[in-house]
Design a protein around this motif. Structure first.
Motif, PDB file in Angstrom:
ATOM      1  N   GLU A 137      29.096  -2.745 -32.928  1.00  0.00           N
ATOM      2  CA  GLU A 137      28.625  -4.056 -32.484  1.00  0.00           C
ATOM      3  C   GLU A 137      27.209  -3.905 -31.933  1.00  0.00           C
ATOM      4  O   GLU A 137      27.010  -3.356 -30.849  1.00  0.00           O
ATOM      5  CB  GLU A 137      29.563  -4.616 -31.408  1.00  0.00           C
ATOM      6  N   TRP A 138      26.223  -4.377 -32.696  1.00  0.00           N
ATOM      7  CA  TRP A 138      24.823  -4.238 -32.310  1.00  0.00           C
ATOM      8  C   TRP A 138      24.502  -5.203 -31.177  1.00  0.00           C
ATOM      9  O   TRP A 138      24.920  -6.364 -31.191  1.00  0.00           O
ATOM     10  CB  TRP A 138      23.905  -4.505 -33.502  1.00  0.00           C
ATOM     11  N   SER A 139      23.755  -4.699 -30.193  1.00  0.00           N
ATOM     12  CA  SER A 139      23.461  -5.515 -29.018  1.00  0.00           C
ATOM     13  C   SER A 139      22.180  -5.025 -28.360  1.00  0.00           C
ATOM     14  O   SER A 139      21.797  -3.849 -28.492  1.00  0.00           O
ATOM     15  CB  SER A 139      24.631  -5.428 -28.028  1.00  0.00           C
ATOM     16  N   LEU A 140      21.531  -5.932 -27.663  1.00  0.00           N
ATOM     17  CA  LEU A 140      20.327  -5.587 -26.880  1.00  0.00           C
ATOM     18  C   LEU A 140      20.637  -5.511 -25.387  1.00  0.00           C
ATOM     19  O   LEU A 140      19.715  -5.468 -24.560  1.00  0.00           O
ATOM     20  CB  LEU A 140      19.230  -6.630 -27.118  1.00  0.00           C
ATOM     21  N   GLU A 165      27.119  -0.778 -27.452  1.00  0.00           N
ATOM     22  CA  GLU A 165      27.831  -0.513 -26.202  1.00  0.00           C
ATOM     23  C   GLU A 165      28.795   0.639 -26.445  1.00  0.00           C
ATOM     24  O   GLU A 165      29.844   0.474 -27.065  1.00  0.00           O
ATOM     25  CB  GLU A 165      28.599  -1.768 -25.761  1.00  0.00           C
ATOM     26  N   ILE A 166      28.432   1.812 -25.970  1.00  0.00           N
ATOM     27  CA  ILE A 166      29.266   2.983 -26.205  1.00  0.00           C
ATOM     28  C   ILE A 166      29.208   3.887 -24.985  1.00  0.00           C
ATOM     29  O   ILE A 166      28.151   4.065 -24.381  1.00  0.00           O
ATOM     30  CB  ILE A 166      28.815   3.732 -27.485  1.00  0.00           C
ATOM     31  N   ARG A 167      30.367   4.425 -24.633  1.00  0.00           N
ATOM     32  CA  ARG A 167      30.465   5.349 -23.507  1.00  0.00           C
ATOM     33  C   ARG A 167      31.018   6.673 -24.001  1.00  0.00           C
ATOM     34  O   ARG A 167      31.400   6.819 -25.172  1.00  0.00           O
ATOM     35  CB  ARG A 167      31.355   4.751 -22.414  1.00  0.00           C
ATOM     36  N   LEU A 168      31.071   7.665 -23.103  1.00  0.00           N
ATOM     37  CA  LEU A 168      31.519   8.997 -23.510  1.00  0.00           C
ATOM     38  C   LEU A 168      32.953   8.975 -24.023  1.00  0.00           C
ATOM     39  O   LEU A 168      33.315   9.723 -24.937  1.00  0.00           O
ATOM     40  CB  LEU A 168      31.394   9.958 -22.324  1.00  0.00           C
ATOM     41  N   ALA A 205      18.101   9.140 -35.083  1.00  0.00           N
ATOM     42  CA  ALA A 205      18.809   7.975 -35.623  1.00  0.00           C
ATOM     43  C   ALA A 205      20.059   7.667 -34.791  1.00  0.00           C
ATOM     44  O   ALA A 205      20.367   6.496 -34.545  1.00  0.00           O
ATOM     45  CB  ALA A 205      19.182   8.233 -37.081  1.00  0.00           C
ATOM     46  N   LEU A 206      20.768   8.710 -34.349  1.00  0.00           N
ATOM     47  CA  LEU A 206      21.955   8.482 -33.510  1.00  0.00           C
ATOM     48  C   LEU A 206      21.567   7.861 -32.167  1.00  0.00           C
ATOM     49  O   LEU A 206      22.279   6.999 -31.646  1.00  0.00           O
ATOM     50  CB  LEU A 206      22.687   9.810 -33.297  1.00  0.00           C
ATOM     51  N   VAL A 207      20.431   8.304 -31.604  1.00  0.00           N
ATOM     52  CA  VAL A 207      19.976   7.717 -30.338  1.00  0.00           C
ATOM     53  C   VAL A 207      19.661   6.236 -30.525  1.00  0.00           C
ATOM     54  O   VAL A 207      19.982   5.404 -29.665  1.00  0.00           O
ATOM     55  CB  VAL A 207      18.744   8.495 -29.816  1.00  0.00           C
ATOM     56  N   VAL A 208      19.039   5.899 -31.662  1.00  0.00           N
ATOM     57  CA  VAL A 208      18.742   4.485 -31.934  1.00  0.00           C
ATOM     58  C   VAL A 208      20.033   3.681 -32.051  1.00  0.00           C
ATOM     59  O   VAL A 208      20.167   2.581 -31.490  1.00  0.00           O
ATOM     60  CB  VAL A 208      17.895   4.368 -33.218  1.00  0.00           C
TER      61      VAL A 208
END
Length: 329
Positions: free
Chosen positions: A79-82, A64-67, A55-58
């Motif tokens: 913010e959901w994005s494709l 848009e997330i970085r380390l 679920a976290l991978v999905v």
């Protein structure tokens, strides 16, 4: 004469008929409750180890997330994005890694099955020392991958490797060959992907014993009377192999082929330990690792991983269908 007394009404059986279903229902509920209590620890482990990471991978794949954003997770709305999937679809690295992975998995699956089949047929008849030979054939399979990769890297080293020393001494090589870093070399005018071919040979060397075991087990279950009857009818060895043995092995061989392709499709350690992705050996698993560790882009790595999982899911459906067909046959 005394008058016959009327029989009392039968009220007790009616109460019994009503009470029994209730008793069964209560018992069934208690059994269901006990069953759920027994399986709940397993379900909790599956949810914690499998479902939650997936679920976290999905979530990461569609955001848009970085380390560097990890410490701030949960403090800001997602913010959901494709965009991660759009960039992956437009990326040459993605399609290059996918083609390399398909080529690597296909060659490995076919090669390991072919080598395993030849070994199983060659060692089918008893001879002195057959058990020892079979045991030695399993050494590559049981050898830890780190030790096996180190042995191969030492043998193929351009400076002190035994392969380059043999080539320069007896094959007329002018310069040492970097087997694990050379992308392509012309052999009799034909371009050969050297590093990728070495990685494929390494995987065939390690996985062919497994195919050998499966095929040997299937060959031992073939009744000897069929071959004897065919020989009495004048069939030669090639005809027996073609019309009796190979049809018996077809279901197991197809299952092994698909299973080996799935395993090779998600291979990371073999390729990374040998080449670290150099020489155009950047398979999908290494591409995910590069996006995550080198570029520190969790969203892109998750999108790559989800696309890879989607392809593996299609292959898994094929594996299940083929397994059912094998069981029915």
């Amino acid at each position: 004469m005394t008058a016959a007394r009327p029989a009392p009404p039968h009220t007790a059986p009616a109460r019994t008929r009503v009470a029994r279903p209730k008793a069964r229902t209560g018992l069934a509920r208690r059994e269901n409750r006990s069953g759920w209590l027994l399986v709940s620890p397993s379900l909790a482990v599956v949810a914690l180890v499998v479902l939650l990471p997936f679920a976290l991978v999905v979530v990461f794949g569609f955001s848009e997330i970085r380390l560097v954003d990890i410490p701030f997770l949960g403090t800001e709305p997602i913010e959901w994005s494709l965009d991660n999937f759009r960039r992956a679809a437009a990326s040459q690295a993605f399609w290059g890694a996918l083609w390399t992975t398909v080529l690597y998995a296909g060659l490995t699956a076919v090669g390991s099955l072919a080598v395993g089949l030849v070994l199983a047929l060659a060692l089918r008849r008893p001879f002195p020392g057959r058990g020892l030979v079979r045991a030695l054939l399993l050494v590559p399979y049981v050898l830890p991958v780190v030790a096996a990769a180190t042995i191969w890297k030492t043998m193929l080293n351009p400076q002190y490797g035994v392969v380059n020393a043999f080539g320069r001494a007896y094959l007329g090589w002018d310069t040492p060959v970097g087997f694990l870093s050379t992308t392509s070399a012309d052999v009799w005018g034909i371009p050969v992907p050297v590093a990728l071919l070495v990685v494929v040979l390494f995987d065939i060397w390690k996985s062919a014993p497994l195919a050998f075991l499966f095929l040997t087990a299937r060959l031992q279950s073939v009744p000897g009377e069929i071959e004897e009857a065919a020989a009495l009818d004048g069939a030669g060895r090639r005809q027996i192999l073609r019309f009796i043995l190979l049809p018996q092995l077809r279901a197991v061989a197809l299952l092994l082929l698909l299973l080996r392709f799935i395993w090779s499709f998600q291979t990371f350690d073999d390729v990374y330990l040998l080449t670290e992705g150099a020489g155009s050996t950047q398979v999908m698993a290494i591409q995910v690792y590069t996006e995550l560790v080198t570029k520190a882009d969790i969203g892109s790595a998750a999108a790559f991983g989800l696309l890879m999982s989607l392809i593996l899911g299609v292959l898994l459906v094929g594996y299940v269908l083929l397994s059912r067909r094998t069981e029915e046959s």
